[in-house]
Motif scaffolding. Structure first.
Motif, mmCIF file in Angstrom:
data_model
loop_
_atom_site.group_PDB
_atom_site.id
_atom_site.type_symbol
_atom_site.label_atom_id
_atom_site.label_comp_id
_atom_site.label_asym_id
_atom_site.label_seq_id
_atom_site.Cartn_x
_atom_site.Cartn_y
_atom_site.Cartn_z
ATOM 1 N N MET A 231 -15.024 -0.841 -0.844
ATOM 2 C CA MET A 231 -14.144 -0.802 -2.008
ATOM 3 C C MET A 231 -12.734 -0.351 -1.649
ATOM 4 S SD MET A 231 -14.889 1.184 -5.582
ATOM 5 C CE MET A 231 -14.658 2.827 -4.901
ATOM 6 N N LEU A 232 -12.611 0.596 -0.713
ATOM 7 C CA LEU A 232 -11.300 1.172 -0.402
ATOM 8 C C LEU A 232 -10.701 0.661 0.905
ATOM 9 C CD1 LEU A 232 -12.049 4.887 -1.363
ATOM 10 C CD2 LEU A 232 -10.915 3.147 -2.757
ATOM 11 N N LEU A 233 -11.575 0.242 1.841
ATOM 12 C CA LEU A 233 -11.085 -0.142 3.168
ATOM 13 C C LEU A 233 -11.341 -1.601 3.504
ATOM 14 C CD1 LEU A 233 -12.395 3.008 5.088
ATOM 15 C CD2 LEU A 233 -10.089 2.626 4.192
ATOM 16 N N GLY A 234 -12.074 -2.319 2.643
ATOM 17 C CA GLY A 234 -12.351 -3.722 2.919
ATOM 18 C C GLY A 234 -13.448 -3.938 3.936
ATOM 19 N N ALA A 235 -14.172 -2.875 4.339
ATOM 20 C CA ALA A 235 -15.259 -3.004 5.319
ATOM 21 C C ALA A 235 -16.545 -3.385 4.594
ATOM 22 C CB ALA A 235 -15.429 -1.694 6.085
ATOM 23 N N HIS A 254 -15.999 -7.870 -7.801
ATOM 24 C CA HIS A 254 -14.550 -7.668 -7.683
ATOM 25 C C HIS A 254 -14.218 -6.213 -7.390
ATOM 26 C CE1 HIS A 254 -14.205 -5.778 -11.724
ATOM 27 N NE2 HIS A 254 -15.232 -6.560 -12.010
ATOM 28 N N ILE A 255 -15.145 -5.309 -7.685
ATOM 29 C CA ILE A 255 -14.907 -3.896 -7.404
ATOM 30 C C ILE A 255 -14.988 -3.611 -5.906
ATOM 31 C CG2 ILE A 255 -15.899 -1.572 -7.691
ATOM 32 C CD1 ILE A 255 -16.595 -2.313 -10.522
ATOM 33 N N VAL A 256 -15.876 -4.334 -5.204
ATOM 34 C CA VAL A 256 -16.073 -4.061 -3.780
ATOM 35 C C VAL A 256 -15.223 -4.959 -2.900
ATOM 36 C CG1 VAL A 256 -18.402 -3.204 -4.155
ATOM 37 C CG2 VAL A 256 -18.067 -5.619 -3.660
ATOM 38 N N ALA A 257 -14.384 -5.793 -3.488
ATOM 39 C CA ALA A 257 -13.466 -6.636 -2.714
ATOM 40 C C ALA A 257 -12.045 -6.219 -3.046
ATOM 41 C CB ALA A 257 -13.676 -8.113 -3.050
ATOM 42 N N ILE A 258 -11.236 -6.004 -2.018
ATOM 43 C CA ILE A 258 -9.846 -5.599 -2.246
ATOM 44 C C ILE A 258 -9.156 -6.688 -3.061
ATOM 45 C CG2 ILE A 258 -7.699 -4.897 -1.171
ATOM 46 C CD1 ILE A 258 -10.010 -2.993 -0.657
ATOM 47 N N SER A 259 -8.632 -6.317 -4.225
ATOM 48 C CA SER A 259 -8.055 -7.302 -5.137
ATOM 49 C C SER A 259 -6.840 -6.708 -5.843
ATOM 50 C CB SER A 259 -9.109 -7.732 -6.171
ATOM 51 O OG SER A 259 -9.507 -6.621 -6.954
ATOM 52 N N GLY A 260 -6.352 -7.445 -6.833
ATOM 53 C CA GLY A 260 -5.191 -6.986 -7.578
ATOM 54 C C GLY A 260 -5.417 -5.650 -8.252
ATOM 55 N N GLN A 261 -6.645 -5.416 -8.720
ATOM 56 C CA GLN A 261 -6.956 -4.139 -9.360
ATOM 57 C C GLN A 261 -6.752 -2.982 -8.385
ATOM 58 O OE1 GLN A 261 -10.908 -3.920 -11.156
ATOM 59 N NE2 GLN A 261 -11.094 -1.826 -10.456
ATOM 60 N N HIS A 262 -7.229 -3.157 -7.145
ATOM 61 C CA HIS A 262 -7.081 -2.106 -6.134
ATOM 62 C C HIS A 262 -5.612 -1.877 -5.793
ATOM 63 C CE1 HIS A 262 -11.212 -3.508 -5.733
ATOM 64 N NE2 HIS A 262 -11.496 -2.397 -5.096
ATOM 65 N N ILE A 263 -4.867 -2.979 -5.633
ATOM 66 C CA ILE A 263 -3.454 -2.857 -5.282
ATOM 67 C C ILE A 263 -2.690 -2.157 -6.395
ATOM 68 C CG2 ILE A 263 -1.367 -4.125 -4.674
ATOM 69 C CD1 ILE A 263 -3.529 -4.232 -2.552
ATOM 70 N N ALA A 264 -2.994 -2.482 -7.643
ATOM 71 C CA ALA A 264 -2.305 -1.856 -8.778
ATOM 72 C C ALA A 264 -2.602 -0.361 -8.842
ATOM 73 C CB ALA A 264 -2.720 -2.543 -10.074
ATOM 74 N N MET A 298 -4.856 -3.844 7.058
ATOM 75 C CA MET A 298 -5.948 -2.988 7.509
ATOM 76 C C MET A 298 -7.257 -3.312 6.796
ATOM 77 S SD MET A 298 -6.370 1.141 7.202
ATOM 78 C CE MET A 298 -6.762 0.981 5.465
ATOM 79 N N SER A 299 -7.169 -3.704 5.521
ATOM 80 C CA SER A 299 -8.378 -3.955 4.732
ATOM 81 C C SER A 299 -8.909 -5.376 4.883
ATOM 82 C CB SER A 299 -8.100 -3.669 3.252
ATOM 83 O OG SER A 299 -7.096 -4.536 2.753
ATOM 84 N N GLY A 300 -8.315 -6.179 5.765
ATOM 85 C CA GLY A 300 -8.875 -7.495 6.056
ATOM 86 C C GLY A 300 -8.124 -8.670 5.496
#
Length: 802
Positions: A231-235, A254-264, A298-300
């Protein structure tokens, strides 16, 4: 308004050209026809809204359409391989991906520079698998292998295999879009020479991700650690497979994939901390603009994260120079930049969902919030985002993943804020403190465990409730057009472009009801479809009749003798998980009416426990012998726990589903010996379907065949499931002569250790004139009976198939 959104318009035209080209490479006629239709639609705005769509805007759009078409074709022509199709050769190359360790192997992307001391015309990526002979080799590999490591040694090259089952994942196409055309197998770590990666920016970013993921593992409970690493590192490879399956089933991936929500969320957090530390707004924006690319790399660098990064950078640039930009144009600009870098992004599901959901948020959130005036701003905003995301993502979700839980919107409404407001900030604080020293992050990490682990257990309980979870076949093009047409109508109402009267209300309610009715209900066809799935060395047969779905056996993981703890995979191969359930869901089958376990061998029921845990089953038929293995005991425990009715098969049982479809049990005999051999007591079923006959024999051997012949329980048959995978102890000469099967299906694994099917069995069937379909050569075989006519097809049609 449209005139000011040139980048958005250009991106839509560009998308049209790319889609047409993607069809053109497979079918020239279909591609050109679609291109002509798209050009006509692209010109249409001139006649519909001349004051909105200027001639120059349409001409620019058409130029973008043609550019997209030609760019994709040009990319496709260059996407070829310079490597031999099959070879054992010495190579030199470099690892260009994270190295994922799993039991006695690891996987990575390898860029090969030379073969047999000859430089390639151009370096090429290969999806490589490295196997370990002992634990010492694996330990050595974990120390020295990583992104950028240079390798040299022997490698076996091969072409990726095409899908062998209907509706299965097209791995060769996926690799093609990654510009990978070969698989590589390296059998021993000690056969390689290696040199540590040269320090560069990318290597540093990948090393940072791995270091942080290891620190997360030391701070949090194992189940929480894997989820937080993804969720936080893209691993994402660190996530527990069962946890990921739960999130996927409930629409939370979508919670476990780095997405717009995480970036925001990350941007808001960084800006808050910087402002708290007294940094000016402008410098805070500049700092964030420099930090975000580092985080995404870093997150992929997933497609959704890159899209969010580009849009975020544009917003930050606008804030720095003091000129806010239009969100629609930012979306268009991000699309054009990503497609310019790689047109194959259009095939990426994450890319499609990311842009579609962002588009939907821009369209629906403002008017929904205007219509919904009750409650606080935060609640209204969350409701609007949930509704908008659900509306636009639903058709793509069922098209690609086939399964949808109607609890998903509510779960997202509750779980996303829980993760965003509590879990993510506390986890980030814990990781930052723990990076200084593990003891500093101990308290916050335990708080996260206390909050997160019960929530994950609750999600698992909810996931096991099948009442609001349904499987759908991929909807047709016309259904998709109808759905998006309804969304356009809904948008017009939300923006007050149409009058809200009884006609409008009727359309808003009845049209979606009709669309959903088409998903849930269909005209029953008077046909029977029998699919012999390719599950390796095992059996799995799906029988679809007009009113019921029956599964005979479910395959199983291959038996591994003397396997040590370090060799065990995180997620061992399970044919029910990887093949049977995805096939059923793709066919729109949400539950099974009957599961037949012919006998207790692991290659027949090894996957049944997973099936019982993840799909509703109304009834199970068994051969009646007591459980002898741990696999059988686990299956029996699940049957009793879930209160699934158990029917003991006995010779002479007959039932009819409808006129023309009759089932008969031919084996086992009425009196069972507890010491009996499982194969001899295999459940043998005879099916009469609209004038055609099928015989499913399990692992019945010659003794049982002779008894059935002596009892005159069988006659000529149209389709025979050859017993015991084609073993020489089954399918005797008298048996074949008595049955005279027109079609014989043999379920066997490629290069299996038993040598199935045996040459003598093949010769007996060929001598009798039977058509032989082998899953190890033909892939899955689909036999269809309709109006008395029997037809069949296989996944493979090569010369070695029949």
């Amino acid at each position: 308004m449209v005139r000011q959104r040139t980048l958005l318009i250009c991106s839509l035209y560009m998308l049209g050209g790319l889609v047409c080209a993607s069809q053109f490479v497979h079918s020239v006629r279909a591609g050109l026809g679609l291109l002509l239709l798209t050009i006509v639609l692209g010109i249409l705005p001139l006649w519909l809204q001349k004051e909105v769509f200027s001639r120059s805007l349409v001409l620019v759009g058409l130029a973008c359409l043609c550019t997209g078409f030609m760019y994709y074709i040009w990319t496709e022509q260059r996407n070829t391989s310079v490597l031999p199709e099959a070879a054992n050769a010495a190579f030199t190359g470099r690892i260009e991906s994270p190295v994922v360790f799993d039991g006695n192997r690891c996987k990575f992307t390898l860029r090969i520079n030379s073969l047999e001391d000859k430089e390639l015309l151009r370096s090429e990526k290969v999806q490589a698998t490295l196997y370990f002979r002992d634990k010492a080799s694996r330990n050595e590999a974990e120390k020295v292998l990583g992104y950028g490591t240079e390798l040299a040694g022997p490698i076996e090259l091969m072409i990726p295999s095409s899908p062998t089952n209907p509706e299965s994942f097209d791995y060769p196409a996926y690799l093609h879009w990654q510009r990978i055309h070969r698989l590589g197998k390296i059998m021993d770590m000690r056969s390689l020479s290696y040199r540590e990666a040269k320090l560069n920016f990318t290597v540093a970013m990948m090393s940072s991700q791995r270091w942080l993921a290891d620190r997360v593992s030391s701070l949090f409970a194992p189940e929480a650690a894997g989820l937080l690493s993804g969720m936080l590192l893209g691993a994402v490879d660190d996530i527990d497979p069962d946890t990921y399956a739960t999130f996927s089933s409930l629409g939370l991936t979508h919670i476990v994939a780095i997405s717009g929500q995480h970036i925001a969320l990350l941007s808001a957090g960084v800006l808050y901390v910087l402002r708290l530390c007294g940094v000016t707004k402008r410098r805070a924006y500049i700092t964030l603009a420099l930090f975000l690319p580092l985080y995404v790399i870093m997150s992929g660098s997933s497609a959704s994260a890159v899209r969010a990064l580009i849009m975020g950078e544009f917003v930050l640039l606008a804030l720095i120079v003091g000129r806010l930009k239009d969100g629609w144009n930012l979306l268009g600009a991000a699309f054009l930049l990503m497609i310019g870098y790689d047109p194959y992004y259009i095939h990426n599901v994450g890319f499609q969902l990311s842009y579609l959901v962002t588009f939907g948020l821009l369209v629906f959130v403002p008017p929904i919030m205007n219509k919904c005036t009750a409650g606080s701003l935060a609640i209204r905003s969350l409701i609007a985002v949930t509704i908008a995301a659900t509306l636009v993502s639903f058709p793509l979700t069922i098209y690609y993943f086939h399964v949808y839980s109607f609890l998903s919107p509510m779960i997202n409404f509750l779980f996303v804020p829980f993760v965003s407001i509590l879990i993510a900030p506390l986890s980030v604080v814990s990781i930052i403190l723990g990076s200084v020293h593990p003891a500093l992050g101990f308290l916050t990490s335990k708080i996260v465990d206390i909050l997160l682990l019960p929530a994950l257990r609750l999600l698992r309980i909810i996931e096991q409730d099948y009442s609001l979870r349904f499987a759908f076949e991929s909807p047709s093009l016309w259904w998709m057009l109808g759905y998006f047409g309804w969304l356009i109508f809904l948008t017009a109402w939300l923006y007050d472009r149409i009058t809200f009267n009884w006609k409008t209300k009727t359309c808003l309610v009845l049209f979606p009801a009709l669309l959903f009715g088409m998903l849930f209900f269909s005209w029953l066809k008077k046909e029977v479809v029998v699919t012999f799935l390719d599950v390796g060395q095992g059996d799995a047969i799906v029988i679809e009749t007009p009113g019921r779905t029956v599964l005979i056996d479910g395959g199983g993981s291959p038996l591994l003798f003397g396997e040590q703890a370090w060799e065990r995979r995180r997620e061992p191969f399970n044919p029910v998980k990887s093949t049977v359930i995805p096939f059923l869901h793709a066919k729109g089958i949400s539950s099974l009416d009957l599961v037949v376990m012919t006998h207790g061998d692991s290659d027949h029921i090894g996957g049944i426990s997973y099936l019982l845990e993840h799909m509703p089953v109304r009834q199970v038929m068994v051969n009646g012998l007591p459980a002898r293995t741990e696999i059988e005991k686990k299956v029996n425990e699940l049957l009793h726990y879930k209160r699934i009715p158990i029917l003991k098969a006995k010779q002479g049982q007959v039932w009819s589903e409808e006129p023309g479809i009759v089932w008969r049990v031919l084996n086992p005999v009425r009196v069972l010996s507890p010491e009996g051999e499982d194969n001899a007591y295999s459940v043998v079923l005879w099916l009469e379907a609209y004038g055609s006959t099928f015989l499913f024999t399990g692992d019945l051997e010659q003794e049982g065949e002779m008894r059935l012949l002596h009892e005159k329980a069988v006659g000529t048959v149209d389709v025979l499931k050859v017993g015991h995978h084609g073993s020489r102890t089954s399918t005797s000469k008298p048996w074949v002569e008595a049955l005279s099967p027109k079609l014989s299906v043999i379920s066997a694994g490629k290069k299996n250790r038993y040598g199935h099917p045996h040459r003598e069995v093949i010769e007996r069937l060929e001598t009798n004139g039977s058509i032989i379909l082998r899953t190890d050569r033909c892939g899955a075989a689909v036999v269809r009976v309709r109006e008395g006519a029997l037809t069949y097809k296989t996944m493979e049609s090569n010369a070695g198939c029949k």
